[in-house]
Design a protein around this motif. Structure first.
Motif, PDB file in Angstrom:
ATOM      1  N   GLU A  76     -19.792  -5.987  68.753  1.00 47.58           N
ATOM      2  CA  GLU A  76     -20.966  -5.171  69.027  1.00 47.58           C
ATOM      3  C   GLU A  76     -21.468  -4.433  67.785  1.00 47.58           C
ATOM      4  O   GLU A  76     -22.606  -3.941  67.760  1.00 47.58           O
ATOM      5  CB  GLU A  76     -20.657  -4.147  70.129  1.00 47.58           C
ATOM      6  CG  GLU A  76     -19.690  -3.036  69.758  1.00 47.58           C
ATOM      7  CD  GLU A  76     -18.237  -3.494  69.779  1.00 47.58           C
ATOM      8  OE1 GLU A  76     -17.355  -2.693  69.418  1.00 47.58           O
ATOM      9  OE2 GLU A  76     -17.979  -4.665  70.161  1.00 47.58           O
ATOM     10  N   ARG A  77     -20.675  -4.396  66.735  1.00 46.14           N
ATOM     11  CA  ARG A  77     -21.081  -3.674  65.524  1.00 46.14           C
ATOM     12  C   ARG A  77     -21.794  -4.567  64.519  1.00 46.14           C
ATOM     13  O   ARG A  77     -22.348  -4.063  63.539  1.00 46.14           O
ATOM     14  CB  ARG A  77     -19.858  -3.024  64.874  1.00 46.14           C
ATOM     15  CG  ARG A  77     -19.159  -2.006  65.753  1.00 46.14           C
ATOM     16  CD  ARG A  77     -18.035  -1.325  65.014  1.00 46.14           C
ATOM     17  NE  ARG A  77     -18.531  -0.555  63.881  1.00 46.14           N
ATOM     18  CZ  ARG A  77     -17.730   0.006  62.977  1.00 46.14           C
ATOM     19  NH1 ARG A  77     -16.415  -0.144  63.072  1.00 46.14           N
ATOM     20  NH2 ARG A  77     -18.252   0.695  61.980  1.00 46.14           N
ATOM     21  N   GLY A  78     -21.790  -5.868  64.762  1.00 46.80           N
ATOM     22  CA  GLY A  78     -22.478  -6.723  63.809  1.00 46.80           C
ATOM     23  C   GLY A  78     -22.015  -8.162  63.867  1.00 46.80           C
ATOM     24  O   GLY A  78     -21.133  -8.526  64.649  1.00 46.80           O
ATOM     25  N   PRO A  79     -22.606  -9.023  63.027  1.00 46.99           N
ATOM     26  CA  PRO A  79     -22.291 -10.448  63.031  1.00 46.99           C
ATOM     27  C   PRO A  79     -20.918 -10.745  62.452  1.00 46.99           C
ATOM     28  O   PRO A  79     -20.328  -9.918  61.738  1.00 46.99           O
ATOM     29  CB  PRO A  79     -23.393 -11.042  62.142  1.00 46.99           C
ATOM     30  CG  PRO A  79     -23.722  -9.940  61.190  1.00 46.99           C
ATOM     31  CD  PRO A  79     -23.615  -8.672  62.003  1.00 46.99           C
ATOM     32  N   GLY A  80     -20.426 -11.921  62.768  1.00 47.81           N
ATOM     33  CA  GLY A  80     -19.173 -12.375  62.195  1.00 47.81           C
ATOM     34  C   GLY A  80     -19.398 -13.070  60.866  1.00 47.81           C
ATOM     35  O   GLY A  80     -20.505 -13.093  60.323  1.00 47.81           O
ATOM     36  N   GLY A  81     -18.325 -13.655  60.362  1.00 50.08           N
ATOM     37  CA  GLY A  81     -18.396 -14.283  59.053  1.00 50.08           C
ATOM     38  C   GLY A  81     -19.405 -15.409  58.956  1.00 50.08           C
ATOM     39  O   GLY A  81     -20.071 -15.561  57.927  1.00 50.08           O
ATOM     40  N   LYS A  82     -19.554 -16.181  60.007  1.00 49.87           N
ATOM     41  CA  LYS A  82     -20.501 -17.305  59.968  1.00 49.87           C
ATOM     42  C   LYS A  82     -21.932 -16.810  59.853  1.00 49.87           C
ATOM     43  O   LYS A  82     -22.665 -17.208  58.932  1.00 49.87           O
ATOM     44  CB  LYS A  82     -20.345 -18.178  61.218  1.00 49.87           C
ATOM     45  CG  LYS A  82     -21.338 -19.321  61.276  1.00 49.87           C
ATOM     46  CD  LYS A  82     -21.166 -20.147  62.545  1.00 49.87           C
ATOM     47  CE  LYS A  82     -22.225 -21.256  62.630  1.00 49.87           C
ATOM     48  NZ  LYS A  82     -22.060 -22.079  63.857  1.00 49.87           N
ATOM     49  N   ASP A  83     -22.357 -15.943  60.758  1.00 42.29           N
ATOM     50  CA  ASP A  83     -23.744 -15.478  60.755  1.00 42.29           C
ATOM     51  C   ASP A  83     -24.033 -14.573  59.564  1.00 42.29           C
ATOM     52  O   ASP A  83     -25.200 -14.398  59.184  1.00 42.29           O
ATOM     53  CB  ASP A  83     -24.068 -14.755  62.061  1.00 42.29           C
ATOM     54  CG  ASP A  83     -24.180 -15.714  63.239  1.00 42.29           C
ATOM     55  OD1 ASP A  83     -24.368 -16.921  63.006  1.00 42.29           O
ATOM     56  OD2 ASP A  83     -24.069 -15.254  64.393  1.00 42.29           O
ATOM     57  N   ALA A  84     -23.005 -13.980  58.971  1.00 43.91           N
ATOM     58  CA  ALA A  84     -23.203 -13.168  57.778  1.00 43.91           C
ATOM     59  C   ALA A  84     -23.340 -14.016  56.522  1.00 43.91           C
ATOM     60  O   ALA A  84     -23.622 -13.490  55.441  1.00 43.91           O
ATOM     61  CB  ALA A  84     -22.054 -12.181  57.611  1.00 43.91           C
ATOM     62  N   GLY A  85     -23.139 -15.329  56.648  1.00 45.23           N
ATOM     63  CA  GLY A  85     -23.345 -16.225  55.520  1.00 45.23           C
ATOM     64  C   GLY A  85     -22.140 -16.417  54.620  1.00 45.23           C
ATOM     65  O   GLY A  85     -22.283 -16.895  53.486  1.00 45.23           O
TER      66      GLY A  85
END
Length: 246
Positions: A76-85
């Motif tokens: 809920e605090r933000g994207p994971g490693g994949k979506d963060a690029g």
């Protein structure tokens, strides 16, 4: 080992943020011939653009994307490693000078080193990834009846990553714990490096830990301890809303 607590975004990110921000993209460019005092003589980093994989094959990319998303799971605090690029960051680094170990001394003799001695491997990072991902794919296929890492359930992926981290999983001709450590380090870098290098998309990593980025001046806040910095982070390339649209 990787377990439920290790996969907590809070425990993972808070413990690594300062180190990763400080050292993440330092190798991206090298200034030679003295300081660039004359206008136009500096070598600013080139912004990574979206596009095809530069180093990974499609299968390798799918494995790395799945792995970085378990090392830094979305919540809920933000994207994971994949979506963060993070996978994009690693791909572009491996396709460039880092992947070739261009700035490192890579001649024998090769001896086991200490943690303080830096990179001691015989193979450059690009070769280590290629060999490690192939060995991992062979292990997964043999252990999970023909599946690939991306096909495994999250708990199974965690089990595999934990086995690599501890060395309990033996990969053919690859030291599994060292390969895991390299992947983890590069994932951390991708999450906290400046977005210009392809990771930390939308500055998600910086927003998560409250890092102001490359703002020109925030001296007014240096002595204001235990207060949340109110301004959004700034990348080397500025902020998207500052860009003039054609």
């Amino acid at each position: 080992m990787i377990d439920g607590s290790r996969l907590s975004r809070r425990s993972f990110l808070v413990s690594t943020a300062a180190l990763a921000i400080a050292g993440s993209a330092a190798r991206a460019r090298t200034i030679t011939g003295g300081m660039p005092w004359e206008p136009g003589t500096a070598s600013p980093p080139l912004q990574v653009r979206a596009g095809p994989w530069a180093f990974f094959t499609p299968d390798e990319a799918a494995t790395v994307e799945a792995a970085v998303d378990r090392l830094i799971p979305p919540d809920e605090r933000g994207p994971g490693g994949k979506d963060a690029g993070c996978a994009v960051y690693i791909d572009r680094q491996l396709a460039g000078a880092y992947g070739k170990a261009s700035a490192l001394y890579m001649r024998p003799p090769f001896m086991p080193g200490t943690a303080m001695q830096g990179y001691q491997a015989q193979d450059a990072p690009a070769a280590r990834y290629r060999n490690g991902l192939k060995a991992l794919a062979d292990y997964i296929k043999a252990t999970f009846v023909g599946k690939a890492f991306r096909d495994l359930a999250a708990a199974e992926q965690d089990q595999v990553l934990s086995g690599l981290e501890t060395g309990k999983i033996a990969l053919k001709d690859v030291k599994s714990a060292e390969f895991f450590a390299l992947l983890l380090q590069n994932t951390q870098e991708g999450f906290f490096a400046d977005p210009v290098y392809g990771g930390n998309k939308d500055m998600a990593g910086w927003k998560l830990v409250g890092f102001p980025g490359t703002r020109y001046d925030y001296r007014d806040w240096v002595e204001r301890h235990n207060e949340v910095y109110p301004l959004p982070p700034v990348s080397i390339m500025g902020r998207p809303e500052w860009t003039v649209k054609d």
